[in-house]
Scaffold this motif. Sequence first.
Motif, short mmCIF file in Angstrom:
data_model
loop_
_atom_site.label_atom_id
_atom_site.label_comp_id
_atom_site.label_asym_id
_atom_site.label_seq_id
_atom_site.Cartn_x
_atom_site.Cartn_y
_atom_site.Cartn_z
N SER A 36 0.85 -1.20 0.00
CA SER A 36 0.00 0.00 0.00
C SER A 36 0.88 1.24 0.00
O SER A 36 2.06 1.19 0.32
CB SER A 36 -0.94 0.03 1.21
N GLU A 37 0.27 2.35 -0.39
CA GLU A 37 0.97 3.64 -0.38
C GLU A 37 0.61 4.45 0.87
O GLU A 37 1.19 5.49 1.13
CB GLU A 37 0.59 4.46 -1.63
N LYS A 38 -0.41 3.99 1.58
CA LYS A 38 -0.87 4.71 2.77
C LYS A 38 -1.18 3.69 3.86
O LYS A 38 -1.26 2.49 3.57
CB LYS A 38 -2.16 5.49 2.44
N PRO A 39 -1.37 4.14 5.09
CA PRO A 39 -1.74 3.18 6.13
C PRO A 39 -3.05 2.46 5.80
O PRO A 39 -4.01 3.09 5.37
CB PRO A 39 -1.92 4.07 7.38
N THR A 40 -3.03 1.14 5.95
CA THR A 40 -4.21 0.33 5.68
C THR A 40 -4.28 -0.79 6.71
O THR A 40 -3.39 -0.94 7.54
CB THR A 40 -4.14 -0.36 4.30
N ASP A 41 -5.32 -1.62 6.58
CA ASP A 41 -5.48 -2.76 7.46
C ASP A 41 -4.95 -4.04 6.81
O ASP A 41 -5.57 -5.09 6.93
CB ASP A 41 -6.98 -2.93 7.79
N LYS A 42 -3.80 -3.97 6.12
CA LYS A 42 -3.33 -5.19 5.47
C LYS A 42 -2.80 -6.21 6.45
O LYS A 42 -2.78 -7.40 6.18
CB LYS A 42 -2.31 -4.88 4.39
N ARG A 43 -2.39 -5.75 7.63
CA ARG A 43 -1.90 -6.69 8.64
C ARG A 43 -2.96 -7.75 8.96
O ARG A 43 -2.64 -8.91 9.18
CB ARG A 43 -1.53 -5.91 9.90
N ILE A 44 -4.23 -7.33 8.96
CA ILE A 44 -5.30 -8.26 9.31
C ILE A 44 -5.41 -9.36 8.25
O ILE A 44 -5.71 -10.51 8.56
CB ILE A 44 -6.64 -7.49 9.50
N ARG A 73 1.21 -13.10 19.27
CA ARG A 73 0.44 -14.32 19.54
C ARG A 73 -0.89 -13.98 20.17
O ARG A 73 -1.92 -14.55 19.84
CB ARG A 73 1.22 -15.24 20.49
N ASN A 74 -0.81 -13.04 21.10
CA ASN A 74 -2.01 -12.63 21.80
C ASN A 74 -3.01 -11.96 20.84
O ASN A 74 -4.22 -12.22 20.88
CB ASN A 74 -1.62 -11.68 22.93
N ASP A 75 -2.49 -11.12 19.94
CA ASP A 75 -3.35 -10.44 18.97
C ASP A 75 -4.07 -11.45 18.07
O ASP A 75 -5.21 -11.23 17.65
CB ASP A 75 -2.54 -9.49 18.08
N LEU A 76 -3.40 -12.57 17.78
CA LEU A 76 -4.01 -13.57 16.89
C LEU A 76 -5.23 -14.24 17.53
O LEU A 76 -6.05 -14.83 16.82
CB LEU A 76 -2.98 -14.64 16.50
N LEU A 77 -5.36 -14.12 18.84
CA LEU A 77 -6.52 -14.74 19.50
C LEU A 77 -7.83 -14.07 19.12
O LEU A 77 -8.90 -14.62 19.37
CB LEU A 77 -6.33 -14.73 21.03
N ARG A 78 -7.73 -12.88 18.50
CA ARG A 78 -8.96 -12.26 17.98
C ARG A 78 -9.64 -13.16 16.96
O ARG A 78 -10.82 -13.03 16.70
CB ARG A 78 -8.63 -10.92 17.29
N PHE A 79 -8.86 -14.05 16.35
CA PHE A 79 -9.43 -14.97 15.36
C PHE A 79 -10.02 -16.21 16.03
O PHE A 79 -10.56 -17.06 15.35
CB PHE A 79 -8.34 -15.42 14.38
N ALA A 225 -13.80 -6.95 5.39
CA ALA A 225 -13.96 -6.53 6.78
C ALA A 225 -13.44 -7.62 7.68
O ALA A 225 -13.25 -8.76 7.24
CB ALA A 225 -15.44 -6.24 7.08
N PHE A 226 -13.19 -7.27 8.92
CA PHE A 226 -12.75 -8.26 9.90
C PHE A 226 -13.79 -8.39 10.98
O PHE A 226 -14.37 -7.41 11.44
CB PHE A 226 -11.43 -7.83 10.55
N LYS A 227 -14.03 -9.64 11.36
CA LYS A 227 -14.96 -9.89 12.46
C LYS A 227 -14.26 -10.75 13.51
O LYS A 227 -13.64 -11.75 13.16
CB LYS A 227 -16.17 -10.67 11.93
N ASP A 228 -14.37 -10.34 14.75
CA ASP A 228 -13.78 -11.12 15.83
C ASP A 228 -14.23 -12.57 15.74
O ASP A 228 -15.40 -12.85 15.51
CB ASP A 228 -14.21 -10.56 17.20
N VAL A 230 -14.06 -14.67 13.63
CA VAL A 230 -14.42 -15.17 12.30
C VAL A 230 -13.25 -14.98 11.34
O VAL A 230 -12.80 -15.91 10.68
CB VAL A 230 -15.67 -14.45 11.75
N GLY A 231 -12.73 -13.75 11.30
CA GLY A 231 -11.61 -13.47 10.41
C GLY A 231 -12.00 -12.50 9.33
O GLY A 231 -12.94 -11.71 9.48
N VAL A 232 -11.29 -12.56 8.22
CA VAL A 232 -11.51 -11.63 7.12
C VAL A 232 -12.60 -12.18 6.21
O VAL A 232 -12.58 -13.35 5.83
CB VAL A 232 -10.20 -11.41 6.33
N THR A 233 -13.57 -11.35 5.90
CA THR A 233 -14.60 -11.73 4.94
C THR A 233 -14.71 -10.63 3.88
O THR A 233 -14.39 -9.48 4.15
CB THR A 233 -16.01 -11.87 5.59
N VAL A 234 -15.16 -11.05 2.70
CA VAL A 234 -15.53 -10.05 1.70
C VAL A 234 -16.76 -9.34 2.23
O VAL A 234 -17.65 -9.96 2.80
CB VAL A 234 -15.84 -10.74 0.36
N TYR A 235 -16.78 -8.03 2.12
CA TYR A 235 -17.89 -7.30 2.73
C TYR A 235 -18.43 -6.24 1.76
O TYR A 235 -17.72 -5.31 1.40
CB TYR A 235 -17.42 -6.62 4.02
#
Lengths: 393, 222
Positions: A36-44, A73-79, A225-228, A230-235
Amino acid sequence: MTASPTLRTRASTGIQVVDDRLHGGFPRPATLLLFSEKPTDKRIFAENFAIQGLRAGERTLCVDFYRTPSLARNDLLRFGKYPEDRLIFVDALSSSLLVETREKYAIADLDTLGEIERAIVDAIDAEQPDRIVIDSMEFLTDRFAKAAVMETWRRIVEACRAAGSVACLLFLNWTYFERDLEAIRTMSDFVIEFQSSMRGGIVRNSMRLSEIAEGGLSTNWIPYAFKDLVGVTVYFPRILVIGPYHAGKSTIVQSLAERAISVERMGTTVAFDYGNVNLSGIEAELFGTPGQERFEFIFKIFAREVSGILLVVDATRPEDFPRAKHMLELVGPRIPYVVLGNKSDLPGALDPDVIARKLELPEGTPVLATVATDGRGLKEGLRVLSEMIIGVR
Amino acid sequence: MDPTRFPADYSVLLSGPPGVGKFEFIVSQLREAKRAGERTVFVTLDLPPREIRARANNLGVDLEPIEGRTFVFVDCYSATSAERLETASEKRVYTVSSFSNLEGIGMALSKASQELGTPVRIFFYTVSSLYLHNSAAAIAKFFQIVTGRVKANMGFILYAVQDGVHDPMTMNLLRSLVDGVVEMRFTDSLDREYRLHHMRGFRADPSWRPFVEMPGPAGGLP
């Protein structure tokens, strides 16, 4: 160390419409540039990719320049829960935080590019992981001389390839020029570009995938979008369901949606129908508009940010088709649409090809026979529309 | 213009040497926003949230009743310090893993604004800390993108920057990327003064005025 059972299968993204077009996922080996050229949510997306692998029994190696392994590791528990024993870290931060690392691999000196490269390449060589995530490459491009970074980049990509891995390299370009970017792209097999914008106070994310090889896959911008848990879904934030009076729009929204509300009076919709749909990795907000002319002002309210249109016609009432055509024009050009020939179970219902001809639709416009009252054809209609929006049809 | 009230979609650089009262200036802004019922975000790179709460409290501004409602922290400090991260059971804090993670800071601002609802007033304390961990070129682009995004979609942003630690080129670049600049300084007798250096679109009086101890009637500004 056990050999992975999955090496011959492709690396799925967990996003079904994308996986379908990739014949199940990315080939192995493959280098993905998450750009990306700007800040985005690609980490998710990268985290989702790691989780998908872990859950499929794959071993994933992560290098994170911004988070300690324990925080990551802790952040991944959102999934939700995931098999932690298959997740391997190259600890990039302990040395600079002056704490003892608890990981098998660590970068001893973050100020030396050669040391960073050596630690990463050694870990890849030793582990031969199925998936690799490096978050992120701008940490290197922002700190070390360009020529040296490009060499390191190349050797990391080579190590990933030699290990048969699918590697996600995240990169937010703060400072490089187009010719540098071109060199980086050619080191990759796929580029996934990311965008993040704010509309109406809400953050919207989208990504676009293209294969570097000539004639390869390329998609339109895919909103996600991201859902706790669930993960990444097309939205799709807005799919309009339009069509003449009494064609069955409300029934379609209610039949497709898990949750639906309707603002109606004496059996006809006077404001709109709303439904939230979750269908094989796609989430969509459906908005059914009233069919009567006096409610046309509603179109103007809903016309912004429309991803796609389901145009519903009563297959037994060709006399309403001009009205249907008019409504399509009201929403505006260039928005993907699918025509649903509803009530196709009733006597006298026209076939899809006849409907297409009578509506004078452009060649190739999908027309599906549906029965809203028992759901027949509806999911297929939404799937076809999704593929058109994403640009994989 | 009223020096205590900046427009809702505006960007300001607040510069001054360490200890001159930039934090107090921001707290006075928070107090005015609280009075007006406006939504605010405090982006901290220099102090943990608990210390900011305590220091604001000492200055007569209690953030407790508004935190999580019309006020949130973006905490870029705690994760890379020995500081214990504030857990989910406490007030909602947007944590950024490291202040070298410029992308994470940018997205945390967007998410905090989304949660509170727009428009918001964002206070960024301080830009100078970014320079310890990132290249000047990356920061300049970050600064430009974030300022543009905030003004287009979120509202107001004020960046505090330490005077005397950056080279003149860097300061001039930062000044050129915002709508207005507020400067603070010590006088020879170590009294504190501030002035509105320039405010795009307004006729600002650039003369130096005294900056009085907080708490004051208008939050430190007479």
